[in-house]
Write a protein that holds these residues in place. Structure first.
Motif, PDB file in Angstrom:
ATOM      1  N   VAL A 224       0.835  -1.204   0.000  1.00  5.75           N
ATOM      2  CA  VAL A 224       0.000   0.000   0.000  1.00  5.75           C
ATOM      3  C   VAL A 224       0.868   1.251   0.000  1.00  5.75           C
ATOM      4  CG1 VAL A 224      -1.571   1.381   1.447  1.00  5.75           C
ATOM      5  CG2 VAL A 224      -2.023  -1.054   1.078  1.00  5.75           C
ATOM      6  N   ALA A 225       0.527   2.205  -0.845  1.00  3.46           N
ATOM      7  CA  ALA A 225       1.100   3.555  -0.794  1.00  3.46           C
ATOM      8  C   ALA A 225       0.011   4.501  -0.311  1.00  3.46           C
ATOM      9  CB  ALA A 225       1.614   3.988  -2.150  1.00  3.46           C
ATOM     10  N   TYR A 226       0.443   5.541   0.384  1.00  6.52           N
ATOM     11  CA  TYR A 226      -0.459   6.400   1.150  1.00  6.52           C
ATOM     12  C   TYR A 226      -0.172   7.842   0.751  1.00  6.52           C
ATOM     13  CZ  TYR A 226      -3.000   6.565   5.717  1.00  6.52           C
ATOM     14  OH  TYR A 226      -3.912   6.683   6.730  1.00  6.52           O
ATOM     15  N   ALA A 227      -1.158   8.554   0.239  1.00  4.55           N
ATOM     16  CA  ALA A 227      -0.969   9.944  -0.190  1.00  4.55           C
ATOM     17  C   ALA A 227      -1.948  10.843   0.560  1.00  4.55           C
ATOM     18  CB  ALA A 227      -1.187  10.080  -1.693  1.00  4.55           C
ATOM     19  N   THR A 228      -1.457  11.982   1.032  1.00  7.50           N
ATOM     20  CA  THR A 228      -2.285  12.887   1.835  1.00  7.50           C
ATOM     21  C   THR A 228      -2.121  14.319   1.354  1.00  7.50           C
ATOM     22  OG1 THR A 228      -2.150  11.481   3.801  1.00  7.50           O
ATOM     23  CG2 THR A 228      -2.699  13.790   4.178  1.00  7.50           C
ATOM     24  N   ARG A 229      -3.220  15.052   1.408  1.00  5.37           N
ATOM     25  CA  ARG A 229      -3.194  16.477   1.097  1.00  5.37           C
ATOM     26  C   ARG A 229      -4.070  17.210   2.114  1.00  5.37           C
ATOM     27  NH1 ARG A 229      -4.194  19.302  -4.926  1.00  5.37           N
ATOM     28  NH2 ARG A 229      -2.620  20.922  -4.615  1.00  5.37           N
ATOM     29  N   ARG A 230      -3.642  18.397   2.490  1.00  5.68           N
ATOM     30  CA  ARG A 230      -4.359  19.204   3.474  1.00  5.68           C
ATOM     31  C   ARG A 230      -5.223  20.236   2.746  1.00  5.68           C
ATOM     32  NH1 ARG A 230      -2.371  23.631   6.513  1.00  5.68           N
ATOM     33  NH2 ARG A 230      -0.321  23.276   5.596  1.00  5.68           N
ATOM     34  N   TYR A 231      -6.462  20.428   3.231  1.00  7.63           N
ATOM     35  CA  TYR A 231      -7.422  21.338   2.600  1.00  7.63           C
ATOM     36  C   TYR A 231      -8.019  22.276   3.644  1.00  7.63           C
ATOM     37  CZ  TYR A 231      -7.537  18.359  -1.582  1.00  7.63           C
ATOM     38  OH  TYR A 231      -7.203  17.662  -2.712  1.00  7.63           O
ATOM     39  N   ARG A 232      -8.403  23.478   3.186  1.00  8.63           N
ATOM     40  CA  ARG A 232      -9.240  24.339   4.002  1.00  8.63           C
ATOM     41  C   ARG A 232     -10.675  23.849   3.844  1.00  8.63           C
ATOM     42  NH1 ARG A 232      -7.551  28.929   2.504  1.00  8.63           N
ATOM     43  NH2 ARG A 232      -6.344  29.383   4.396  1.00  8.63           N
ATOM     44  N   GLU A 264      -8.074  20.293  13.354  1.00  7.51           N
ATOM     45  CA  GLU A 264      -8.080  21.634  13.927  1.00  7.51           C
ATOM     46  C   GLU A 264      -7.968  22.701  12.846  1.00  7.51           C
ATOM     47  OE1 GLU A 264      -3.760  20.205  14.025  1.00  7.51           O
ATOM     48  OE2 GLU A 264      -5.738  19.346  14.310  1.00  7.51           O
ATOM     49  N   ASN A 265      -8.265  23.926  13.219  1.00  6.75           N
ATOM     50  CA  ASN A 265      -8.158  25.095  12.333  1.00  6.75           C
ATOM     51  C   ASN A 265      -9.102  25.020  11.136  1.00  6.75           C
ATOM     52  OD1 ASN A 265      -6.071  26.061  13.994  1.00  6.75           O
ATOM     53  ND2 ASN A 265      -4.539  24.906  12.817  1.00  6.75           N
ATOM     54  N   ASP A 266     -10.215  24.293  11.287  1.00  8.14           N
ATOM     55  CA  ASP A 266     -11.186  24.130  10.190  1.00  8.14           C
ATOM     56  C   ASP A 266     -10.503  23.657   8.918  1.00  8.14           C
ATOM     57  OD1 ASP A 266     -13.473  24.736  11.639  1.00  8.14           O
ATOM     58  OD2 ASP A 266     -13.272  26.891  11.281  1.00  8.14           O
ATOM     59  N   GLU A 267      -9.733  22.599   9.056  1.00  5.15           N
ATOM     60  CA  GLU A 267      -9.043  21.987   7.931  1.00  5.15           C
ATOM     61  C   GLU A 267      -9.409  20.512   7.824  1.00  5.15           C
ATOM     62  OE1 GLU A 267      -5.122  24.896   8.361  1.00  5.15           O
ATOM     63  OE2 GLU A 267      -4.858  22.724   8.374  1.00  5.15           O
ATOM     64  N   TRP A 268      -9.217  19.974   6.623  1.00  2.41           N
ATOM     65  CA  TRP A 268      -9.348  18.542   6.387  1.00  2.41           C
ATOM     66  C   TRP A 268      -7.976  17.961   6.091  1.00  2.41           C
ATOM     67  CZ3 TRP A 268     -13.679  18.747   2.092  1.00  2.41           C
ATOM     68  CH2 TRP A 268     -14.926  18.992   2.688  1.00  2.41           C
ATOM     69  N   LEU A 269      -7.720  16.805   6.647  1.00  6.75           N
ATOM     70  CA  LEU A 269      -6.628  15.968   6.161  1.00  6.75           C
ATOM     71  C   LEU A 269      -7.276  14.877   5.326  1.00  6.75           C
ATOM     72  CD1 LEU A 269      -4.166  15.517   9.166  1.00  6.75           C
ATOM     73  CD2 LEU A 269      -3.740  16.691   7.008  1.00  6.75           C
ATOM     74  N   SER A 310      -1.804  22.363   0.794  1.00  8.57           N
ATOM     75  CA  SER A 310      -0.482  21.747   0.760  1.00  8.57           C
ATOM     76  C   SER A 310      -0.331  20.936  -0.512  1.00  8.57           C
ATOM     77  CB  SER A 310      -0.278  20.828   1.971  1.00  8.57           C
ATOM     78  OG  SER A 310      -1.027  19.631   1.809  1.00  8.57           O
ATOM     79  N   ASP A 311       0.897  20.565  -0.790  1.00  3.61           N
ATOM     80  CA  ASP A 311       1.146  19.584  -1.835  1.00  3.61           C
ATOM     81  C   ASP A 311       0.853  18.187  -1.288  1.00  3.61           C
ATOM     82  OD1 ASP A 311       2.006  21.464  -3.735  1.00  3.61           O
ATOM     83  OD2 ASP A 311       4.051  21.443  -2.932  1.00  3.61           O
ATOM     84  N   VAL A 312       0.808  17.234  -2.179  1.00  6.32           N
ATOM     85  CA  VAL A 312       0.579  15.849  -1.788  1.00  6.32           C
ATOM     86  C   VAL A 312       1.846  15.280  -1.160  1.00  6.32           C
ATOM     87  CG1 VAL A 312       0.062  13.521  -2.644  1.00  6.32           C
ATOM     88  CG2 VAL A 312      -1.162  15.502  -3.575  1.00  6.32           C
ATOM     89  N   VAL A 313       1.682  14.556  -0.064  1.00  5.08           N
ATOM     90  CA  VAL A 313       2.779  13.860   0.610  1.00  5.08           C
ATOM     91  C   VAL A 313       2.519  12.365   0.491  1.00  5.08           C
ATOM     92  CG1 VAL A 313       3.996  13.516   2.791  1.00  5.08           C
ATOM     93  CG2 VAL A 313       3.070  15.770   2.228  1.00  5.08           C
TER      94      VAL A 313
END
Length: 495
Positions: A224-232, A264-269, A310-313
């Protein structure tokens, strides 16, 4: 479950007894919780921290700063702290949950605010039976760290330091050799040494240097590879549900997952992942299209209406691996905790909870030993105790991953296949049966072991089936429906 362990017992004999020192190798969450477990019974606890200390005047990380320590695992990815783990942390460090919530973390009632597509279909939003804490990993780590230092003044850090070897023999460990930031080495004596160095643990090599055979181990690698991006988030995250799309191994092809975690900070991960042959990439332009290829487009539809921050990690560090230290005769005075003993695919969100429950088992073992953590049999009993919650989480992770196409390390046995068919039947039942849903949630949140799924009422529910018709689509709380009714943002904002 007591939250106030007995004080350190007095030692007998000698006018100036040697300090009862605990040396914890690694200051990530597992190490911090190990320190919390043993600090009531020690004169001092030294945490070996590879990072440099925070600069003077830096903002309090418990206040919600996003900066993550270099060594913090999964720091930029979505992570659900299930109630079984959160309760264990609260028992070790009372007030931690309030600190998290005060810093902006969200307490999400489960399954009441869990919009989840299981392999058997959409779950209903039944009334709360459990909960999870939704926050960034740095906030979770900082809350534990700040509560630890406030509650236990005998804890201190050795910053910019790394362990290189154990000091002692095959019979007993007396400390560890530490390399400092300036390149010098020292031997730090201790009555208990805890390896909490995570997936990169060198415990097997250290033990071999003492003349001990390797511990039995198991590896299951789903690729499995795992990619995450942060959003407002386009709406306040307080009261927002967790959205999760699970894979269904029965469909063939790579398994793909997706999660929207309100932090927190009204963000989505937002994390997406795929097994071997269907991995996501680290390209921003690929993130939403990958999410749209999940079994439901819900995650993609939500992020199309949110602004990326953010960019994708990307990470590929998702192999399940456990060492059976509880089955070997470890040297007295040595313990292995957290990912160093049992590392799990983070898609299930169990790593921190297992470390917390393991640390709580260590504390309870110390209490039963009247606080005599330097007694010959203490660490061996503690190692066996901390392995029990890890075993329950291992069954969940291995059971889910073994049946993904391309999984390596172990082939499913006939018993594995039978167990998976029962679980699939129970998951199907849970789409319309409250008893089955509660039992599965009880196990998933690590409130109890897998034996819960074999209780008479649960087995009967699996036999009789859902009882209610399958939902044709996700059960959407009003706030989610309102966001989905908006027009997507211009595509350029997502690249």
């Amino acid at each position: 479950m007591s939250t106030n362990p007995p004080p350190v017992p007095p030692r007998r004999g000698g006018s100036a007894p040697a300090p009862r020192t605990v040396l914890v190798l690694g200051a990530g969450p597992a190490g911090l919780l190990a320190a919390a477990a043993l600090a009531p019974y020690a004169d001092e606890v030294l945490l070996v921290e590879q990072d440099a200390p925070e600069p003077a005047g830096a903002p309090d990380p418990a206040g919600g700063t996003r900066a993550a320590r270099r060594g913090l695992p999964q720091a930029q990815h979505a992570h659900m702290l299930w109630s079984g783990g959160a309760d264990a942390i609260e028992a070790l460090l009372p007030g931690t949950t309030a600190a998290w919530l005060g810093a902006g973390a969200n307490r999400v009632p489960v399954p009441a605010a869990m919009v989840a597509l299981s392999p058997g279909g959409w779950y209903r939003l039944w009334p709360e039976s459990h909960y999870l804490i939704a926050a960034s990993r740095p906030l979770l780590d900082a809350g534990v760290r700040s509560r630890l230092l406030a509650a236990h003044p005998n804890v201190r850090f050795l910053y910019g330091a790394q362990p290189t070897a154990l000091v002692g023999s095959a019979a007993r460990v007396h400390g560890a050799r530490i390399r400092h930031a300036d390149g010098t080495h020292t031997e730090v004596p201790a009555c208990v040494v805890v390896d909490a160095t995570g997936r990169g643990s060198r415990a097997s090599h250290w033990l071999a240097a003492l003349g001990l055979p390797p511990a039995a181990s198991e590896t299951i690698d789903p690729g499995v590879a795992y990619a995450t991006r942060r959003y407002r988030a386009p709406a306040p995250t307080k009261g927002w549900p967790v959205v999760t799309i699970q894979a269904d191994a029965r469909l063939g092809g790579p398994g793909r997952f997706g999660t929207v975690l309100p932090v927190e900070n009204d963000e989505w991960l937002v994390s997406v992942c795929g097994s071997r042959g269907g991995n996501p990439t680290a390209r921003n332009a690929d993130f939403e299209p990958f999410a749209r290829g999940l079994r439901s487009p819900l995650v993609a539809d939500l992020i199309a209406r949110a602004e990326p921050l953010s960019d994708v990690v990307l990470t590929r560090s998702t192999t399940n691996r456990r060492f059976r230290y509880e089955k070997m005769r470890l040297p007295a005075g040595f313990l292995v905790l957290g990912d160093a003993a049992c590392a799990l695919n983070p898609v299930y969100g169990h790593g921190l909870s297992v470390a917390a429950q393991g640390a709580l088992a260590v504390r309870d073992t110390a209490a039963k030993a009247a606080g005599r953590i330097d007694s010959p049999g203490f660490t061996r009993r503690a190692q066996r105790a901390l392995a029990r919650p890890a075993a329950a989480a291992w069954l969940l992770a291995s059971g889910g991953d073994l049946h993904l196409p391309g999984c390596t390390g172990k082939s499913p046995t006939a018993l594995d296949g039978l167990a998976q068919r029962y679980i699939n039947r129970l998951i199907h039942t849970a789409t319309g049966n409250h008893t089955a849903t509660t039992a599965l949630t009880e196990v998933m949140t690590l409130r109890s072991g897998a034996g819960t799924l074999l209780g008479p009422r649960v087995v009967w529910a699996a036999v009789t089936g859902p009882g209610q018709p399958r939902l044709s689509g996700p059960p959407l709380p009003p706030a989610v429906a309102e966001v989905l009714a908006r027009d997507p943002l211009p595509e350029i904002r997502h690249h």
